[in-house]
Design a protein around this motif. Structure first.
Motif, PDB file in Angstrom:
ATOM      1  N   GLU A  93       0.839  -1.208   0.000  1.00 38.47           N
ATOM      2  CA  GLU A  93       0.000   0.000   0.000  1.00 38.47           C
ATOM      3  C   GLU A  93       0.869   1.252   0.000  1.00 38.47           C
ATOM      4  OE1 GLU A  93      -3.353   2.205   2.859  1.00 38.47           O
ATOM      5  OE2 GLU A  93      -2.580   0.216   3.378  1.00 38.47           O
ATOM      6  N   TYR A  94       1.927   1.241   0.803  1.00 33.01           N
ATOM      7  CA  TYR A  94       2.786   2.416   0.924  1.00 33.01           C
ATOM      8  C   TYR A  94       3.551   2.682  -0.373  1.00 33.01           C
ATOM      9  CZ  TYR A  94       5.780   5.734   3.497  1.00 33.01           C
ATOM     10  OH  TYR A  94       6.423   6.870   3.949  1.00 33.01           O
ATOM     11  N   GLN A  95       3.894   1.621  -1.108  1.00 30.04           N
ATOM     12  CA  GLN A  95       4.679   1.755  -2.339  1.00 30.04           C
ATOM     13  C   GLN A  95       3.819   1.789  -3.602  1.00 30.04           C
ATOM     14  OE1 GLN A  95       7.767   2.491  -2.241  1.00 30.04           O
ATOM     15  NE2 GLN A  95       8.089   2.073  -0.061  1.00 30.04           N
ATOM     16  N   ALA A  96       2.510   1.832  -3.477  1.00 27.89           N
ATOM     17  CA  ALA A  96       1.625   1.808  -4.647  1.00 27.89           C
ATOM     18  C   ALA A  96       1.953   2.949  -5.611  1.00 27.89           C
ATOM     19  CB  ALA A  96       0.169   1.906  -4.200  1.00 27.89           C
ATOM     20  N   VAL A  97       1.875   2.646  -6.914  1.00 23.77           N
ATOM     21  CA  VAL A  97       2.210   3.640  -7.937  1.00 23.77           C
ATOM     22  C   VAL A  97       1.122   3.718  -8.992  1.00 23.77           C
ATOM     23  CG1 VAL A  97       4.711   3.516  -7.650  1.00 23.77           C
ATOM     24  CG2 VAL A  97       3.562   1.902  -9.183  1.00 23.77           C
ATOM     25  N   ASN A  98       1.114   4.831  -9.697  1.00 25.84           N
ATOM     26  CA  ASN A  98       0.233   5.035 -10.844  1.00 25.84           C
ATOM     27  C   ASN A  98       0.944   4.602 -12.123  1.00 25.84           C
ATOM     28  OD1 ASN A  98      -1.902   6.324  -9.279  1.00 25.84           O
ATOM     29  ND2 ASN A  98      -0.509   8.072  -9.106  1.00 25.84           N
ATOM     30  N   ALA A  99       0.220   4.657 -13.218  1.00 31.45           N
ATOM     31  CA  ALA A  99       0.767   4.189 -14.491  1.00 31.45           C
ATOM     32  C   ALA A  99       1.985   4.981 -14.943  1.00 31.45           C
ATOM     33  CB  ALA A  99      -0.314   4.233 -15.568  1.00 31.45           C
ATOM     34  N   ASP A 100       2.110   6.242 -14.505  1.00 34.47           N
ATOM     35  CA  ASP A 100       3.267   7.053 -14.896  1.00 34.47           C
ATOM     36  C   ASP A 100       4.419   6.935 -13.910  1.00 34.47           C
ATOM     37  OD1 ASP A 100       2.272   8.426 -12.733  1.00 34.47           O
ATOM     38  OD2 ASP A 100       2.061  10.353 -13.766  1.00 34.47           O
ATOM     39  N   GLY A 101       4.267   6.077 -12.906  1.00 31.70           N
ATOM     40  CA  GLY A 101       5.317   5.878 -11.926  1.00 31.70           C
ATOM     41  C   GLY A 101       5.220   6.773 -10.709  1.00 31.70           C
ATOM     42  N   SER A 102       4.264   7.677 -10.687  1.00 31.96           N
ATOM     43  CA  SER A 102       4.093   8.547  -9.528  1.00 31.96           C
ATOM     44  C   SER A 102       3.430   7.778  -8.385  1.00 31.96           C
ATOM     45  CB  SER A 102       3.254   9.770  -9.894  1.00 31.96           C
ATOM     46  OG  SER A 102       1.965   9.375 -10.339  1.00 31.96           O
ATOM     47  N   ALA A 103       3.522   8.334  -7.188  1.00 32.75           N
ATOM     48  CA  ALA A 103       2.998   7.658  -6.007  1.00 32.75           C
ATOM     49  C   ALA A 103       1.480   7.621  -6.015  1.00 32.75           C
ATOM     50  CB  ALA A 103       3.498   8.350  -4.748  1.00 32.75           C
ATOM     51  N   ALA A 104       0.937   6.473  -5.655  1.00 24.29           N
ATOM     52  CA  ALA A 104      -0.509   6.350  -5.493  1.00 24.29           C
ATOM     53  C   ALA A 104      -0.907   6.397  -4.017  1.00 24.29           C
ATOM     54  CB  ALA A 104      -1.002   5.045  -6.117  1.00 24.29           C
ATOM     55  N   TYR A 105       0.085   6.355  -3.122  1.00 23.95           N
ATOM     56  CA  TYR A 105      -0.229   6.445  -1.691  1.00 23.95           C
ATOM     57  C   TYR A 105      -0.804   7.819  -1.376  1.00 23.95           C
ATOM     58  CZ  TYR A 105       0.279   6.297   3.366  1.00 23.95           C
ATOM     59  OH  TYR A 105       0.027   6.336   4.714  1.00 23.95           O
ATOM     60  N   ASP A 106      -1.803   7.853  -0.501  1.00 30.48           N
ATOM     61  CA  ASP A 106      -2.526   9.107  -0.264  1.00 30.48           C
ATOM     62  C   ASP A 106      -1.835  10.047   0.717  1.00 30.48           C
ATOM     63  OD1 ASP A 106      -2.945   7.955   2.206  1.00 30.48           O
ATOM     64  OD2 ASP A 106      -5.110   7.647   1.941  1.00 30.48           O
ATOM     65  N   GLY A 107      -0.698   9.653   1.258  1.00 36.61           N
ATOM     66  CA  GLY A 107       0.054  10.541   2.136  1.00 36.61           C
ATOM     67  C   GLY A 107      -0.457  10.631   3.552  1.00 36.61           C
ATOM     68  N   THR A 108      -1.257   9.667   3.964  1.00 34.66           N
ATOM     69  CA  THR A 108      -1.780   9.658   5.331  1.00 34.66           C
ATOM     70  C   THR A 108      -0.663   9.355   6.327  1.00 34.66           C
ATOM     71  OG1 THR A 108      -3.993   8.964   4.639  1.00 34.66           O
ATOM     72  CG2 THR A 108      -3.377   8.522   6.917  1.00 34.66           C
ATOM     73  N   PHE A 109      -0.516  10.178   7.368  1.00 39.58           N
ATOM     74  CA  PHE A 109       0.428   9.975   8.467  1.00 39.58           C
ATOM     75  C   PHE A 109      -0.255  10.393   9.768  1.00 39.58           C
ATOM     76  CE2 PHE A 109       3.979   8.939   5.885  1.00 39.58           C
ATOM     77  CZ  PHE A 109       3.939   9.722   4.758  1.00 39.58           C
ATOM     78  N   PRO A 110       0.140   9.797  10.885  1.00 38.14           N
ATOM     79  CA  PRO A 110       1.165   8.769  11.045  1.00 38.14           C
ATOM     80  C   PRO A 110       0.633   7.379  10.712  1.00 38.14           C
ATOM     81  CG  PRO A 110       0.242   9.304  13.184  1.00 38.14           C
ATOM     82  CD  PRO A 110      -0.417  10.229  12.199  1.00 38.14           C
ATOM     83  N   VAL A 111       1.559   6.500  10.376  1.00 37.91           N
ATOM     84  CA  VAL A 111       1.266   5.096  10.117  1.00 37.91           C
ATOM     85  C   VAL A 111       2.436   4.264  10.625  1.00 37.91           C
ATOM     86  CG1 VAL A 111      -0.265   5.421   8.130  1.00 37.91           C
ATOM     87  CG2 VAL A 111       2.213   5.260   7.785  1.00 37.91           C
ATOM     88  N   ARG A 112       2.243   2.930  10.616  1.00 36.31           N
ATOM     89  CA  ARG A 112       3.310   2.027  11.046  1.00 36.31           C
ATOM     90  C   ARG A 112       3.524   0.937   9.995  1.00 36.31           C
ATOM     91  NH1 ARG A 112       1.822   0.041  17.030  1.00 36.31           N
ATOM     92  NH2 ARG A 112      -0.324   0.091  16.256  1.00 36.31           N
ATOM     93  N   LEU A 113       4.786   0.556   9.830  1.00 40.14           N
ATOM     94  CA  LEU A 113       5.177  -0.539   8.951  1.00 40.14           C
ATOM     95  C   LEU A 113       6.026  -1.530   9.735  1.00 40.14           C
ATOM     96  CD1 LEU A 113       6.303   1.231   5.643  1.00 40.14           C
ATOM     97  CD2 LEU A 113       4.488  -0.475   5.820  1.00 40.14           C
ATOM     98  N   VAL A 114       5.918  -2.794   9.390  1.00 45.50           N
ATOM     99  CA  VAL A 114       6.719  -3.844  10.019  1.00 45.50           C
ATOM    100  C   VAL A 114       7.497  -4.583   8.933  1.00 45.50           C
ATOM    101  CG1 VAL A 114       6.614  -6.041  11.268  1.00 45.50           C
ATOM    102  CG2 VAL A 114       5.195  -4.131  11.999  1.00 45.50           C
TER     103      VAL A 114
END
Length: 414
Positions: free
Chosen positions: A37-58
């Protein structure tokens, strides 16, 4: 309860500066997200992540930070373009642990792939688009930041974060650059943008490297495979541990720290970055034309900036990451593909064998010795170094021998 799960539930493991600065942050209420989800991209290579913070990753740490970037302090009190001073970056890979705190879907197995990089630098103000030394950490502030994160080079850090540690990264800010969404401080020394690292389990263990070939990363015309769904190509493997198989160097290369090797499979080329570990210095691991496998972190660092569909490379942390490749079609394992390997296939023709048993001629790995295995011999004919006693026929002769032998075997079995 496992140590890593206990650590998730104990927010007091965060070092004192962060506890004081963010006393109002209850990390137990902050959502976990997937790397995918964090690394999701659009067709042009731009970020698809919505920029929501804070979040956690493991994830599992893939590198000792000092093997990749130099953390040595280098503060400048005035603007010096691109003089970044100390830097550190942690690559950590997705891991699927069902029933854990970050598996919120109880109806199906937790499913994630990919990985993320968490980067911190000393002299943000020396980036030309900032141009203000007020955004730089002093040397004392920098080593304090490294200590806060438990990284190599930090004040009093005796057990720095190591490859194979299982961690939780607590994220307040990030930026998408050169093709991937990084965890970072958005080029600011403002504590409100700090990320934090909690070690859940020391020595958890590295994930198995995914075995890939250059055909998994590039097309036959040597262009990168870009798949915005992240189901194939570089996006599938981005920021994960992979073993790039059966490549070689076409021309003279410099084997030393902080250098780039250009490898090939005979059709495609790819950049392999030798990092800062001194095991590379003065050692030519493989000569021109010698086939090898190499394990590293599949990274994306495209020069085109944020909107990037290319720029994939392999980051290799030490010389233990290289190994000799098994020659395709070399069934008798003498380092050469020729008549002896043809004999192995023909002597087991039409037989069911243990899948992948090279000595029985199953190069295709399907448990049956047949045309697919013959093709591997023929397509790699005369590859390698012939034994002194071997008489090497021309490829046309090999094809003739192959055809006659298979025809004879088929007649006997009809």
């Amino acid at each position: 309860m496992p140590r890593w799960m206990t650590a998730i539930l104990i927010s007091t493991t965060i070092l004192s500066r962060s506890v004081v600065a963010f006393a109002d942050t209850d990390w137990n209420t902050v959502p976990y997200i997937t790397h995918n989800e964090y690394q999701a991209v659009n067709a042009d290579g731009s970020a698809a992540y919505d920029g929501t913070f804070p979040v956690r990753l493991v994830g599992v740490v893939l590198n000792n930070t000092e093997d990749w970037l130099d953390p040595t302090p280098g503060y400048t009190s005035s603007f010096v373009a691109w003089a970044m001073g100390g830097q550190a970056e942690v690559y950590f890979q997705a891991i699927n642990l069902d029933g854990t705190a970050w598996d919120t879907d109880t109806t199906s197995a937790f499913d994630d792939h990919g990985g993320t990089a968490a980067w911190i630098g000393q002299n943000y103000g020396n980036r030309p688009f900032i141009g203000d030394p007020a955004f730089n950490y002093t040397d004392a502030q920098w080593t304090s930041e490294l200590a806060r994160l438990g990284l190599y080079g930090g004040d009093g850090v005796t057990e720095p974060l190591r490859a194979g540690d299982l961690i939780e990264v607590r994220i307040r800010a990030g930026l998408h650059y050169a093709g991937k969404y990084n965890v970072n401080e958005q080029h600011s020394i403002d504590p409100s943008l700090d990320f934090e690292i909690v070690v859940l389990q020391r020595g958890y263990g590295l994930p198995d490297a995914t075995q890939i070939t250059l055909s998994d990363l590039k097309n036959a015309d040597n262009s990168f495979i870009f798949d915005s769904t992240r189901q194939s190509g570089g996006e599938l493997y981005q920021s994960t541990l992979v073993e790039l198989q059966d490549v070689w160097i076409e021309s003279t290369a410099t084997w030393q720290t902080d250098s780039t090797l250009v490898v090939t499979d005979g059709v495609r080329t790819f950049d392999v970055q030798l990092c800062l570990n001194d095991s590379f210095d003065g050692t030519e691991l493989f000569a021109v034309g010698e086939h090898f496998n190499v394990t590293g972190i599949l990274d994306q660092a495209a020069s085109s900036g944020v909107y990037s569909t290319d720029g994939y490379q392999l980051l290799v942390m030490n010389d233990d990451s290289f190994s000799a490749a098994a020659l395709i079609g070399d069934y008798n394992k003498d380092g050469f593909v020729g008549i002896d390997d043809l004999d192995v296939v023909l002597s087991h023709w039409n037989q069911t064998v243990t899948p992948g048993d090279m000595l029985s001629g199953d190069g295709s790995g399907d448990g049956y010795v047949g045309l697919d295995d013959l093709d591997l011999v023929l397509n790699n004919w005369n590859v390698g170094t012939p034994p002194n006693t071997t008489v090497v026929p021309e490829p046309a002769t090999a094809v003739f021998l192959l055809t006659v032998s298979v025809g004879a075997l088929n007649r006997r079995r009809s």
